[in-house]
Design an enzyme around this catalytic site. Sequence first.
Site, PDB file in Angstrom:
ATOM      1  N   LYS B  82      32.535  41.344  39.048  1.00  0.00           N
ATOM      2  CA  LYS B  82      33.514  40.187  38.946  1.00  0.00           C
ATOM      3  C   LYS B  82      34.161  39.990  37.730  1.00  0.00           C
ATOM      4  O   LYS B  82      33.353  39.898  36.777  1.00  0.00           O
ATOM      5  CB  LYS B  82      32.786  39.069  39.622  1.00  0.00           C
ATOM      6  CG  LYS B  82      33.491  37.797  39.850  1.00  0.00           C
ATOM      7  CD  LYS B  82      32.621  36.373  40.363  1.00  0.00           C
ATOM      8  CE  LYS B  82      33.559  35.173  40.830  1.00  0.00           C
ATOM      9  NZ  LYS B  82      32.835  34.025  41.432  1.00  0.00           N
ATOM     10  N   SER B 157      34.367  32.006  45.533  1.00  0.00           N
ATOM     11  CA  SER B 157      35.450  32.714  44.640  1.00  0.00           C
ATOM     12  C   SER B 157      35.137  34.211  44.373  1.00  0.00           C
ATOM     13  O   SER B 157      36.296  34.925  43.848  1.00  0.00           O
ATOM     14  CB  SER B 157      35.338  31.774  43.315  1.00  0.00           C
ATOM     15  OG  SER B 157      34.134  31.998  42.735  1.00  0.00           O
ATOM     16  N   SER B 181      30.098  30.457  45.999  1.00  0.00           N
ATOM     17  CA  SER B 181      30.996  31.506  45.766  1.00  0.00           C
ATOM     18  C   SER B 181      30.485  32.950  45.936  1.00  0.00           C
ATOM     19  O   SER B 181      31.297  33.925  45.815  1.00  0.00           O
ATOM     20  CB  SER B 181      31.467  31.258  44.122  1.00  0.00           C
ATOM     21  OG  SER B 181      32.253  30.514  44.142  1.00  0.00           O
TER      22      SER B 181
END
Lengths: 100, 476
Positions: B82, B157, B181
């Site tokens: 990420k 997210s 997330s």
Amino acid sequence: MKKKTLLSVENVEHIADLAKLTLTQDEQKKYKEQLRRIFDYIDQISKLKTKKVIETSHPTNITNIFREDKIDESKILTQEEALSNAVKKKNGYFVVKAIF
Amino acid sequence: MINNMELTSLTLKEALEGLENKKFSSVELVKSHISRIKKFNKKINAFVTICEEEALKQAREADKLIAKKAKNALLGIPIALKDNWVTKGVKSTAASKVLDNYVPQYDATAIVRLKAAGAIIIGKTNLDAWGHGSSGEHSDYGNTLNPWDYSRVTGGSSSGSGAAVSAGMALVGTGTDTGGSIRQPAAFCNVVGLKPTYGRVSRYGIIAMASSTDSIGHLTKTVWDSARVLSVTAGFDPMDATTGKNEVPDYEEILRGKISGLKIGIPKEYFGKGTDEIVADACHKALKVLEDLGCKLVNISLPHTKYAYPVYAVIQTSEVSSNLLRYDGVRYGNERKMFGDEAKRRIMMGTHSLSSGYADKYYHQSLKGRTLIIRDFMEAYKKVDVIACPVWPFLPFKFDERAIDPLKMYLSDVFTAPANVSGNPSLSVPAGFSRDKLPIGIQFMGPNYSEDLLYKVAYAYEQETKWYLEKPKLKE
């Protein structure tokens, strides 16, 4: 009747000022409206019975974590590395806007 | 020789076995994943950076080590990080234009550990900028599309990592879970997502969102895969004082254990009228599978559940406003005017909650509320071993369906944020599909440092159902 959260444009300007954000007039209006709705929802937390309740700032209750006051050289950046992302630099220093 | 398609549909476990038995090389494994990224990323937009050259170099090194019979835990495995994980020498943007040009001078601790275990970074994945979002729609680099239905969100997210693992672009995708997330994209993309106990994995080098709830985890195809990655990333780090010194158990050994006799709590507050019937049904079916395996289902109540989201919202945005104040455009990154709409809104909410005249009403009241929510969970864990409930109240939704109304979007987090408030671990696992083939997830929560127990329950369920065998059909 439910008491509504009151937020004026001045409040929004004050918050933006504290947060070092520059907002356009349209943004001020938008956030005023959105924050009012969001805090109307958040206001329900006032119903929580918390008189004798202690605060939790950290969920696993670890306390007093100390380390030796020694320099770990493997974690030190060279001056060149430290400045590698700076937009403006001069003679090995960061260049910032004048404060006064 | 196995073809590319077969290599990208392998689980981590299968890939490790294939490498060890010389069925294919790490170079072949990395190449097949990169060619899949090149084919589908234009559409899906899971990656913001691809590290092709460096990854292939690492793969050649890995193959040399494999030839010498080296047995590192993730040797030769292509993984995606990420983009709020700080990578030395590789742009790390947190999907915000503020960090559009930021090239870090160091690696996050979790990355140091993954690299030491032999993992190969093939790219950086998209996210809601700074981690602010539940859908992936707040990225400054565009939406990530759900591989199961391009008209729908992946969940956020960790949107890019969810899509990448689901679409066979990486064997592991890392994430951060501040209010859901990791679990949210896992549930919407039919993959496994772990939010570990707060402090189980080091936060050092992870771009901070809300420091008291940020949990560092990952998304994988199966439960075993998740356990293998956690055994690499977990453990004390002197660079993060909130990491626990608790021993890291042998997750892979424990997950094969018996689950009969375990008590699973079903909190009534998560199955109420706000929960879509299709989602509740899928969870009840999953619970029935566990009951058939000998678990005891127990109805419980977590009475402060309805306050968990507002308490979380205040704490999270307060910490966001403080953490994002460091971005001054002097030492790195761009000026504050580059913050997007969502970051500005959260900074404003948090600054208001902390400001003079409001701090008692919002911030301090929320910290007390947090104590009450933690007590709810502790009471529940006296009666049950784990708690099972939906990850989302509804199915994967269409773009813009919720994004137009910030409050509506925030309320997507009602079932995931409580574990962040309490610090407890939670594991999201696939629990089937809707009639239109949209993925549904169930989450298992447990007391702090009970990841091994969650893995055991989830593994037993996964062995019975094997939802991970279902793959999305991708279009270019």
